[in-house]
Write an enzyme that holds these catalytic residues in place. Structure first.
Site, PDB file in Angstrom:
ATOM      1  N   HIS A   1     152.329  53.551  34.520  1.00 36.82           N
ATOM      2  CA  HIS A   1     151.716  51.709  34.913  1.00 36.82           C
ATOM      3  C   HIS A   1     151.017  52.573  33.814  1.00 36.82           C
ATOM      4  O   HIS A   1     150.283  51.252  33.632  1.00 36.82           O
ATOM      5  CB  HIS A   1     151.540  52.479  35.721  1.00 36.82           C
ATOM      6  CG  HIS A   1     150.352  52.888  36.229  1.00 36.82           C
ATOM      7  ND1 HIS A   1     150.031  54.736  36.513  1.00 36.82           N
ATOM      8  CD2 HIS A   1     148.753  52.691  35.398  1.00 36.82           C
ATOM      9  CE1 HIS A   1     148.684  55.776  36.825  1.00 36.82           C
ATOM     10  NE2 HIS A   1     148.107  54.197  35.923  1.00 36.82           N
TER      11      HIS A   1
ATOM     12  N   ASP B   1     156.706  56.757  39.099  1.00 38.68           N
ATOM     13  CA  ASP B   1     155.863  56.402  38.140  1.00 38.68           C
ATOM     14  C   ASP B   1     155.520  57.752  36.824  1.00 38.68           C
ATOM     15  O   ASP B   1     154.387  57.639  36.457  1.00 38.68           O
ATOM     16  CB  ASP B   1     153.982  56.295  38.650  1.00 38.68           C
ATOM     17  CG  ASP B   1     153.731  56.194  37.627  1.00 38.68           C
ATOM     18  OD1 ASP B   1     153.628  54.789  36.984  1.00 38.68           O
ATOM     19  OD2 ASP B   1     152.361  56.071  38.191  1.00 38.68           O
TER      20      ASP B   1
ATOM     21  N   SER C   1     144.005  58.781  33.105  1.00 37.82           N
ATOM     22  CA  SER C   1     145.341  58.690  34.098  1.00 37.82           C
ATOM     23  C   SER C   1     146.671  58.693  32.767  1.00 37.82           C
ATOM     24  O   SER C   1     146.800  58.726  31.931  1.00 37.82           O
ATOM     25  CB  SER C   1     145.525  57.050  34.587  1.00 37.82           C
ATOM     26  OG  SER C   1     145.153  56.518  35.624  1.00 37.82           O
TER      27      SER C   1
END
Length: 258
Positions: free
Chosen positions: A85, A115, A206
């Site tokens: 993402h 992911d 992230s």
């Protein structure tokens, strides 16, 4: 006279016993401190190694790089892993290393179900790479370091502990209203079991690696639950065994032509 000699002998014996007790106490203190010192040295070494292998992923915008998130190198020839993402489906991004060098990174493969995205870059020189640990061996309570490039600050480390393992999506205890506490929150996504940690995960972090004290990757930072307080709360990482399986699938694949 004899009584005086006995008292002197007793005093000497007591003094000797006190000295022995002090020596034992100090030696025990050193023994307790040595593991802590070794652990600290281990984390310093782990962070030093991980800084060279952690990158900021960005795209160009108006002449200035626009930070998207973090990633890390897993092979010396420049294979990079991140959370899918982070790059939003882009096939080409920039990988910014801690020394300021920038390399073009092309998408090799992506598995949206877990992911994880894999990019390949050619930085022009061998790169420092991180290795994966067995995430099945991760235990709650063990200390960890989370690396990344929050707010575009490459090579940033935050520390904490593993606060839970095998954290299930959609299986949390309900809140007072009867609903799922994380419904509509950070835990929506394809991964069904996370490593939970209290190491701070902030904007741009992230995709960074979650490391054990040996500097091995035990997970990839994916999401956080902060209740509206950025930088606080809990972070969740995709287990390294899941990530490693994706990397192995794509490792031999060449970067697609653009």
């Amino acid at each position: 006279m004899r009584t005086q000699q006995i008292l002197v002998a007793v005093a000497g014996a007591v003094g000797l016993m006190i000295l022995i007790l002090l020596i034992v106490a100090f030696s025990r203190g050193d023994g307790d401190g040595a593991p802590r010192a070794r652990a600290m040295e281990g984390f310093v070494s782990a962070v030093d190694k991980a800084q060279a292998a952690t990158v900021m992923l960005s795209v160009s915008g108006g002449g200035e790089p626009m930070p998207m998130g973090s990633g890390f190198v897993v092979t010396t020839d420049g294979l990079i892993v991140t959370a899918a993402h982070v790059t939003g489906g882009l096939s080409v991004v920039n990988a910014v290393f801690v020394d300021g060098s920038v390399a073009r990174a092309e998408l090799v493969g992506v598995d949206q179900t877990v992911d994880v995205a894999v990019f390949r870059t050619t930085p022009g020189k061998p790169t420092q790479a991180l290795s994966f640990a067995d995430s099945n061996q991760v235990r709650a309570g063990q200390p960890v370091v989370l690396m990344g490039a929050p707010f575009g600050l490459t090579g940033t480390a935050t520390s904490g502990i593993v606060s839970a393992v095998n954290r299930q999506i959609g299986r949390q205890a309900p809140d007072s209203s009867g609903g799922d506490r994380f419904a509509g929150g950070a835990l929506r996504g394809p991964v069904v079991a996370y490593i939970q940690t209290d190491a701070a995960l902030t904007a741009g972090g992230s995709g960074g690696p979650l490391l054990n004290s040996a500097g091995e990757v035990i997970g990839v930072a994916s999401s956080r639950e902060s209740r509206g307080d950025p930088g606080a709360g809990l972070s969740f990482a995709i287990p390294s065994n899941v990530v490693k399986a994706v990397v192995e699938r794509f490792k031999a694949a060449p970067a697609p032509a653009t």
